[in-house]
Each structure stands twice: as C-alpha cells, then as structure tokens.
Enzyme design. Structure first.
Site, PDB file in Angstrom:
ATOM      1  N   GLY A 130      65.272  36.645  58.953  1.00  0.00           N
ATOM      2  CA  GLY A 130      66.079  37.812  59.299  1.00  0.00           C
ATOM      3  C   GLY A 130      66.190  38.822  58.182  1.00  0.00           C
ATOM      4  CB  ALA A 131      64.125  39.396  55.236  1.00  0.00           C
ATOM      5  CG  ASN A 132      64.825  42.478  60.709  1.00  0.00           C
ATOM      6  OD1 ASN A 132      64.891  41.249  60.790  1.00  0.00           O
ATOM      7  ND2 ASN A 132      65.528  43.281  61.481  1.00  0.00           N
TER       8      ASN A 132
ATOM      9  N   GLY B 263      70.356  44.232  57.120  1.00  0.00           N
ATOM     10  CA  GLY B 263      71.600  43.586  56.718  1.00  0.00           C
ATOM     11  C   GLY B 263      71.508  42.723  55.486  1.00  0.00           C
TER      12      GLY B 263
ATOM     13  N   GLY C  79      69.977  39.859  54.998  1.00  0.00           N
ATOM     14  CA  GLY C  79      68.638  39.376  54.693  1.00  0.00           C
ATOM     15  C   GLY C  79      67.801  40.405  53.975  1.00  0.00           C
TER      16      GLY C  79
ATOM     17  CB  SER D 246      80.337  32.892  59.339  1.00  0.00           C
ATOM     18  OG  SER D 246      81.369  33.786  59.690  1.00  0.00           O
TER      19      SER D 246
ATOM     20  CE1 TYR E  58      77.820  34.560  63.979  1.00  0.00           C
ATOM     21  CE2 TYR E  58      80.103  34.567  63.246  1.00  0.00           C
ATOM     22  CZ  TYR E  58      78.759  34.756  62.982  1.00  0.00           C
ATOM     23  OH  TYR E  58      78.359  35.144  61.724  1.00  0.00           O
TER      24      TYR E  58
END
Length: 284
Positions: free
Chosen positions: A13-15, A17, A19, A129, A155
C-alpha cells in the site's frame, strides 16, 4: 533513521498515505524499496520520486491469487511492512468471498507473510491501529455471515487481528530460535485518505478531524512503523505508536494494547482460522 543502503524493504500500500511516506523515507535513507500495490499507476508516481532504488510490484491483498502471484516472483528482502488497508467501508467481499476489511487488512497480509517469510531476512512489521481497542473479534464469524455488519467494529476486528498476527509471529520466531523479528506499529491519528472512504456522512467528520491540531501528517504517522522497521533498538514482539495525547501524536514509543491480544488461546484459534481461510500454512 540509520543508513539503509544495501537493505531491501517491501511496503504494501505504498501508493499513498502512510505507505507512501514510509517508502519515501526509506528510499531517502538508501534502501531498495518495493512498492507492493493494487494501484500500480499511483505507485509508479511515488517510485519516480524515490528514484532508481524503487520498483513497483502489483499486489491486491483482496485477492489471494494476486498474493500468491506476488510471492511466486518475490526474490527476497530484509524487511516486510504490512501496511495496506481499508477502513470502515460498507459491507463488501473480497475476490475470495471474505468480508473486505478482515480480508484485506488481515487475511491478505497473513497469507503474504506466510508465503514469503522464508525470504525475509530481518523483520516483519504489521500495522495495527488505536481502533483495535473497539474490536469485538469473533473468530467463528470473521466474515460477518451471522452478525449484523458494523463497519467500524469490522475495522477494529481487522486491526486487532493484525496486532495478534504480529505478536503471535514474534512468539513463534523466538520459540524457533530465529534471528528474525516481528513487530507491530500504529500511526496514532494521521491525516490520510484512509478515513475518507466510508461512503457516509462520517467522511465529512473525518475530513474536519484531519484539519485539527491533534491530527498528525502522514509523514509523522509513518514514524512508529519506520522505527520498528529500521531502529536497532526495536525489539521482537513490541508495539510502537505515538507517545503523546493518548497515542494520537508524537514521537514513537512503546504503545499499550488490549489484553485480548495476549490471549494465547484466542491467538491460536485466529491463526488456525487464517490458515484455513487462506490455504497458507505459516512455516516458522
């Protein structure tokens, strides 16, 4: 952050935020960074900011076939950061029929970790979280087939499951006498796009919250995970988060968590359920 030259790190998820900020910081410190993402176009834009020591690899954690394809082509790294996730979305199912939040945030990362653990040389860092404290985890109904769906509880369940994955893996690695370590981290309250996809009026509340003094930037929210991934002082089985304002902002420090995460019987049950659902047996 210590010099990362010569070290290889995978960030899911480094695309965008957190990440994205992890990848940028690691790349700036000299690491070879693999941006493992579903949105490869956005990931490529981040990779171009980093330069020649970044590459993009397709990975959709909501599709176990994609996870296996990534694992089949994986040639090793020092660190895996299990970061990607979705938050408080309406009830949806993954490609394999699992509730989207538990499927993406937990089962996808469980499968990924199990499939490539033999080629991770140093650390696995898994993002949890503060919301793990709101979980009502039912291992017998991870997919919300019997319970009335609640997006926020779902979540929280996924983030408690992620924390339990990190802690259980740490115990198993230590028990096996491995030099590898497993750690967990949380970002506190970081202003990212993650909170803005609930498809409900809450999006506006979260957008306003992101503008308050309590909210950290994504770069600040990434610090606990970066500490866990790179610091020589980060220890196996520890959980790191911001140290101020009830864990919502500040420099990284050891964070507290719900006692349920230390429930050995529950952790074993969750681990067994994850192996059954993903078809991945984790060899430690």
């Amino acid at each position: 952050m210590p010099d990362q030259t010569g070290r290889r790190v995978v960030v899911t998820g480094a695309n965008s935020g957190l990440g994205e900020q992890m990848a940028l910081a690691l790349g700036s410190a000299g690491a070879e960074v693999t941006l493992a993402c579903r949105n490869v176009d956005k990931a490529q834009q981040v990779a171009e900011k980093i330069g020649d020591n970044a590459r993009v690899a397709p990975l959709d954690l909501a599709d176990l076939a994609s996870v296996r394809a990534f694992a089949d082509s994986f040639d090793g790294a020092d660190v895996l950061i299990n970061n990607a996730g979705v938050m408080a979305i309406p009830l949806r199912r993954t490609a394999d029929g699992y509730e989207m939040q538990i499927g993406t945030n937990f089962l996808g990362h469980f499968a990924l970790t199990g499939l490539i653990l033999d080629r991770i040389d140093d650390r696995v860092v898994t993002m949890s979280s503060l919301m793990h404290k709101s979980a009502r985890l039912d291992v017998d109904d991870l997919n919300w087939e019997r319970r009335k769906y609640n997006r926020w509880t779902a979540y929280g369940d996924s983030k408690l499951a992620d924390l339990m994955l990190a802690l259980e893996l740490a115990d198993r690695l230590a028990g096996a006498g491995s030099d590898k370590t497993s750690l967990a981290a949380h970002p506190g309250y970081a202003a990212t796009e993650l909170q803005l996809h609930t498809e409900s009026p809450v999006d506006w509340v979260m957008k306003l919250g992101n503008m308050t003094p309590i909210a950290q930037s994504a770069a600040e929210g990434a610090l606990p995970a970066l500490f866990a991934a790179t610091s020589p002082h980060a220890a196996n089985g520890e959980y790191y988060g911001p140290k101020n304002f009830g864990g919502m902002r500040g420099a990284p420090a050891v964070a507290g968590y719900r006692r349920a995460a230390d429930d050995a019987e529950l952790r074993q049950k969750l681990w067994s359920a994850a192996e059954k659902l993903t078809g991945v047996t984790v060899e430690v």
